[in-house]
Design a protein around this motif. Structure first.
Motif, PDB file in Angstrom:
ATOM      1  N   ASP A   9       8.653   3.896   7.028  1.00 54.13           N
ATOM      2  CA  ASP A   9       9.389   5.134   6.858  1.00 54.13           C
ATOM      3  C   ASP A   9       8.913   5.865   5.607  1.00 54.13           C
ATOM      4  OD1 ASP A   9      11.723   6.919   7.442  1.00 54.13           O
ATOM      5  OD2 ASP A   9      12.287   6.199   5.457  1.00 54.13           O
ATOM      6  N   THR A  10       8.486   7.124   5.803  1.00 52.42           N
ATOM      7  CA  THR A  10       7.912   7.894   4.699  1.00 52.42           C
ATOM      8  C   THR A  10       8.925   8.148   3.588  1.00 52.42           C
ATOM      9  OG1 THR A  10       6.403   8.979   6.246  1.00 52.42           O
ATOM     10  CG2 THR A  10       6.702  10.020   4.108  1.00 52.42           C
ATOM     11  N   VAL A  11      10.168   8.436   3.965  1.00 56.61           N
ATOM     12  CA  VAL A  11      11.208   8.721   2.973  1.00 56.61           C
ATOM     13  C   VAL A  11      11.452   7.495   2.090  1.00 56.61           C
ATOM     14  CG1 VAL A  11      13.618   9.329   2.626  1.00 56.61           C
ATOM     15  CG2 VAL A  11      12.314  10.432   4.458  1.00 56.61           C
ATOM     16  N   ALA A  12      11.610   6.336   2.733  1.00 53.41           N
ATOM     17  CA  ALA A  12      11.882   5.108   1.980  1.00 53.41           C
ATOM     18  C   ALA A  12      10.685   4.724   1.113  1.00 53.41           C
ATOM     19  CB  ALA A  12      12.236   3.973   2.940  1.00 53.41           C
ATOM     20  N   LEU A  13       9.477   4.875   1.668  1.00 57.91           N
ATOM     21  CA  LEU A  13       8.273   4.537   0.913  1.00 57.91           C
ATOM     22  C   LEU A  13       8.143   5.419  -0.312  1.00 57.91           C
ATOM     23  CD1 LEU A  13       5.602   3.021   0.608  1.00 57.91           C
ATOM     24  CD2 LEU A  13       4.552   4.720   2.131  1.00 57.91           C
ATOM     25  N   ARG A  14       8.357   6.704  -0.151  1.00 61.43           N
ATOM     26  CA  ARG A  14       8.274   7.644  -1.270  1.00 61.43           C
ATOM     27  C   ARG A  14       9.299   7.298  -2.333  1.00 61.43           C
ATOM     28  NH1 ARG A  14      10.360  12.700  -3.002  1.00 61.43           N
ATOM     29  NH2 ARG A  14       8.772  14.217  -3.632  1.00 61.43           N
ATOM     30  N   ARG A  15      10.524   7.008  -1.906  1.00 61.38           N
ATOM     31  CA  ARG A  15      11.587   6.661  -2.841  1.00 61.38           C
ATOM     32  C   ARG A  15      11.224   5.407  -3.635  1.00 61.38           C
ATOM     33  NH1 ARG A  15      15.330   5.474   0.593  1.00 61.38           N
ATOM     34  NH2 ARG A  15      16.045   7.637   0.845  1.00 61.38           N
ATOM     35  N   ASN A  16      10.716   4.392  -2.934  1.00 59.91           N
ATOM     36  CA  ASN A  16      10.378   3.127  -3.594  1.00 59.91           C
ATOM     37  C   ASN A  16       9.206   3.283  -4.559  1.00 59.91           C
ATOM     38  OD1 ASN A  16      12.399   1.798  -2.186  1.00 59.91           O
ATOM     39  ND2 ASN A  16      11.038   1.097  -0.555  1.00 59.91           N
ATOM     40  N   LEU A  17       8.215   4.073  -4.159  1.00 59.28           N
ATOM     41  CA  LEU A  17       7.063   4.286  -5.028  1.00 59.28           C
ATOM     42  C   LEU A  17       7.464   5.047  -6.287  1.00 59.28           C
ATOM     43  CD1 LEU A  17       4.278   5.175  -2.424  1.00 59.28           C
ATOM     44  CD2 LEU A  17       4.470   3.094  -3.800  1.00 59.28           C
ATOM     45  N   ARG A  18       8.302   6.038  -6.123  1.00 61.04           N
ATOM     46  CA  ARG A  18       8.737   6.815  -7.294  1.00 61.04           C
ATOM     47  C   ARG A  18       9.592   5.965  -8.233  1.00 61.04           C
ATOM     48  NH1 ARG A  18       8.856  13.040  -7.062  1.00 61.04           N
ATOM     49  NH2 ARG A  18       6.859  13.362  -6.019  1.00 61.04           N
ATOM     50  N   LYS A  19      10.362   5.080  -7.652  1.00 57.79           N
ATOM     51  CA  LYS A  19      11.142   4.163  -8.491  1.00 57.79           C
ATOM     52  C   LYS A  19      10.209   3.229  -9.246  1.00 57.79           C
ATOM     53  CE  LYS A  19      14.931   0.818  -8.250  1.00 57.79           C
ATOM     54  NZ  LYS A  19      15.885   0.101  -7.344  1.00 57.79           N
ATOM     55  N   GLU A  20       9.164   2.752  -8.570  1.00 51.68           N
ATOM     56  CA  GLU A  20       8.190   1.855  -9.202  1.00 51.68           C
ATOM     57  C   GLU A  20       7.468   2.533 -10.356  1.00 51.68           C
ATOM     58  OE1 GLU A  20       3.960  -0.327  -8.002  1.00 51.68           O
ATOM     59  OE2 GLU A  20       5.430   0.155  -6.431  1.00 51.68           O
ATOM     60  N   PHE A  21       7.095   3.795 -10.161  1.00 52.46           N
ATOM     61  CA  PHE A  21       6.347   4.516 -11.184  1.00 52.46           C
ATOM     62  C   PHE A  21       7.241   5.210 -12.218  1.00 52.46           C
ATOM     63  CE2 PHE A  21       2.987   4.877  -7.733  1.00 52.46           C
ATOM     64  CZ  PHE A  21       2.184   3.894  -8.292  1.00 52.46           C
ATOM     65  N   GLY A  22       8.543   5.212 -11.970  1.00 53.63           N
ATOM     66  CA  GLY A  22       9.454   5.861 -12.913  1.00 53.63           C
ATOM     67  C   GLY A  22       9.498   7.364 -12.767  1.00 53.63           C
ATOM     68  N   TRP A  23       9.224   7.876 -11.566  1.00 51.98           N
ATOM     69  CA  TRP A  23       9.274   9.314 -11.302  1.00 51.98           C
ATOM     70  C   TRP A  23      10.601   9.666 -10.646  1.00 51.98           C
ATOM     71  CZ3 TRP A  23       4.150   9.622  -8.028  1.00 51.98           C
ATOM     72  CH2 TRP A  23       3.074   9.159  -8.803  1.00 51.98           C
ATOM     73  N   GLU A  24      11.191  10.774 -11.055  1.00 54.18           N
ATOM     74  CA  GLU A  24      12.413  11.232 -10.407  1.00 54.18           C
ATOM     75  C   GLU A  24      12.100  11.686  -8.984  1.00 54.18           C
ATOM     76  OE1 GLU A  24      14.354  14.227 -12.663  1.00 54.18           O
ATOM     77  OE2 GLU A  24      14.543  12.989 -14.468  1.00 54.18           O
ATOM     78  N   GLU A  25      13.048  11.475  -8.084  1.00 56.65           N
ATOM     79  CA  GLU A  25      12.832  11.811  -6.669  1.00 56.65           C
ATOM     80  C   GLU A  25      12.606  13.299  -6.460  1.00 56.65           C
ATOM     81  OE1 GLU A  25      15.132  10.118  -3.519  1.00 56.65           O
ATOM     82  OE2 GLU A  25      15.705   8.387  -4.714  1.00 56.65           O
ATOM     83  N   GLU A  26      13.248  14.140  -7.277  1.00 58.54           N
ATOM     84  CA  GLU A  26      13.132  15.585  -7.104  1.00 58.54           C
ATOM     85  C   GLU A  26      11.954  16.181  -7.870  1.00 58.54           C
ATOM     86  OE1 GLU A  26      15.182  17.361  -5.073  1.00 58.54           O
ATOM     87  OE2 GLU A  26      15.990  15.409  -4.494  1.00 58.54           O
ATOM     88  N   ALA A  27      11.290  15.392  -8.708  1.00 53.70           N
ATOM     89  CA  ALA A  27      10.201  15.925  -9.536  1.00 53.70           C
ATOM     90  C   ALA A  27       9.005  16.335  -8.685  1.00 53.70           C
ATOM     91  CB  ALA A  27       9.770  14.871 -10.553  1.00 53.70           C
ATOM     92  N   PHE A  28       8.336  17.416  -9.080  1.00 57.35           N
ATOM     93  CA  PHE A  28       7.109  17.824  -8.406  1.00 57.35           C
ATOM     94  C   PHE A  28       5.942  17.161  -9.132  1.00 57.35           C
ATOM     95  CE2 PHE A  28       3.410  20.377  -7.497  1.00 57.35           C
ATOM     96  CZ  PHE A  28       3.538  20.607  -6.130  1.00 57.35           C
ATOM     97  N   VAL A  29       5.319  16.195  -8.448  1.00 62.56           N
ATOM     98  CA  VAL A  29       4.258  15.395  -9.063  1.00 62.56           C
ATOM     99  C   VAL A  29       2.914  15.752  -8.437  1.00 62.56           C
ATOM    100  CG1 VAL A  29       3.399  13.071  -9.524  1.00 62.56           C
ATOM    101  CG2 VAL A  29       5.859  13.515  -9.523  1.00 62.56           C
ATOM    102  N   CYS A  30       1.967  16.083  -9.301  1.00 66.84           N
ATOM    103  CA  CYS A  30       0.626  16.473  -8.885  1.00 66.84           C
ATOM    104  C   CYS A  30      -0.373  15.432  -9.379  1.00 66.84           C
ATOM    105  CB  CYS A  30       0.309  17.844  -9.469  1.00 66.84           C
ATOM    106  SG  CYS A  30      -1.305  18.466  -9.018  1.00 66.84           S
ATOM    107  N   LEU A  31      -1.176  14.901  -8.475  1.00 71.87           N
ATOM    108  CA  LEU A  31      -2.185  13.904  -8.802  1.00 71.87           C
ATOM    109  C   LEU A  31      -3.530  14.594  -8.948  1.00 71.87           C
ATOM    110  CD1 LEU A  31      -2.423  10.785  -9.099  1.00 71.87           C
ATOM    111  CD2 LEU A  31      -3.018  10.718  -6.667  1.00 71.87           C
TER     112      LEU A  31
END
Length: 245
Positions: free
Chosen positions: A2-24
């Protein structure tokens, strides 16, 4: 997965807020992109309210006079509470000179000198920056980010597509990169920016999408375009060529 769950878990792992706009920001294994130039323009549109066109012009003029983030007041660069923030993860690969230069940039964006995780976003207010060298966590970073800015190499683009990333290719080189980008733009809708002004405009366009829409598009791209088992299939096909010849 699930993309939503994966994104949430990855952001938690990296310490990124869920609503933050992150550019790689990725320049391949050699870190072959003008990242300092790109970052200066992104700072201007995020913290100073410049238009993409004006920011690009100012960067060109600033380069002529040696002006960059490093020469500015940290409080000004970090920005205030107004406007949408931009949080950049710069991956410099094996380019240690570039990594050190961008780490110096990051130090001007934050008073926090104790950075215990290479992907942790530092900086205050509207703009923040994290810097890392070569990493084995590119698939995670690509799937957790909102936008990937990269070069037009085949391997880089294939990796982005496998992750369902929203991709902006910066200034593709004549020859192989131009051909690669023409193909992926037509077939996959990859974005192209020939200069920093165009790139800044693309970033602003993606920022206008809601989080739910970004996730929906990522899920669609991953399903339609991502083939993470492609290398295995090619190897198997090659091994069995003698059976069909």
């Amino acid at each position: 997965r699930d993309t939503v769950a994966l994104r949430r878990n990855l952001r938690k792992e990296f310490g990124w807020e869920e609503e933050a706009f992150v550019c790689l920001l990725v320049g391949g294994g050699g870190g072959m992109m003008p990242m300092e130039k790109i970052l200066n323009v992104l700072v201007r549109i995020t913290c100073e309210g410049k238009t993409a066109k004006d920011a690009g012009k100012e960067e060109s003029a600033g380069n002529a006079h040696g002006e960059s983030i490093n020469g500015r007041n940290g409080a000004t660069v970090s920005g205030g509470k107004g406007g949408q923030g931009l949080h950049v993860i710069a991956v410099t690969g094996h380019n240690d000179a570039l990594r050190r230069k961008l780490e110096n940039m990051a130090s001007h964006l934050s008073k926090d000198k104790e950075i215990d995780k290479v992907t942790r976003i530092v900086g205050e207010g509207n703009f923040s920056l994290a810097v890392t060298g070569f990493t084995d966590e590119m698939p995670k970073l690509m799937q957790g980010a909102d936008l990937v800015i990269t070069k037009g190499g085949g391997v880089s683009l294939a990796e982005c597509l496998a992750c369902g990333a929203d991709v902006a290719v910066y200034s593709p080189l004549p020859g192989q990169e131009k051909a690669n980008v023409a193909f992926v733009q037509k077939e996959y809708g990859v974005r192209i920016a020939e200069d920093t002004a165009q790139l800044a405009e693309l970033v602003k366009q993606v920022q206008t999408l809601s989080v739910s829409e970004r996730i929906r598009l990522q899920e669609y791209r991953k399903k339609e375009f991502g083939h993470p088992d492609a290398a295995e299939k090619i190897a198997e096909f090659t091994k069995n060529l003698h059976n069909i010849m």
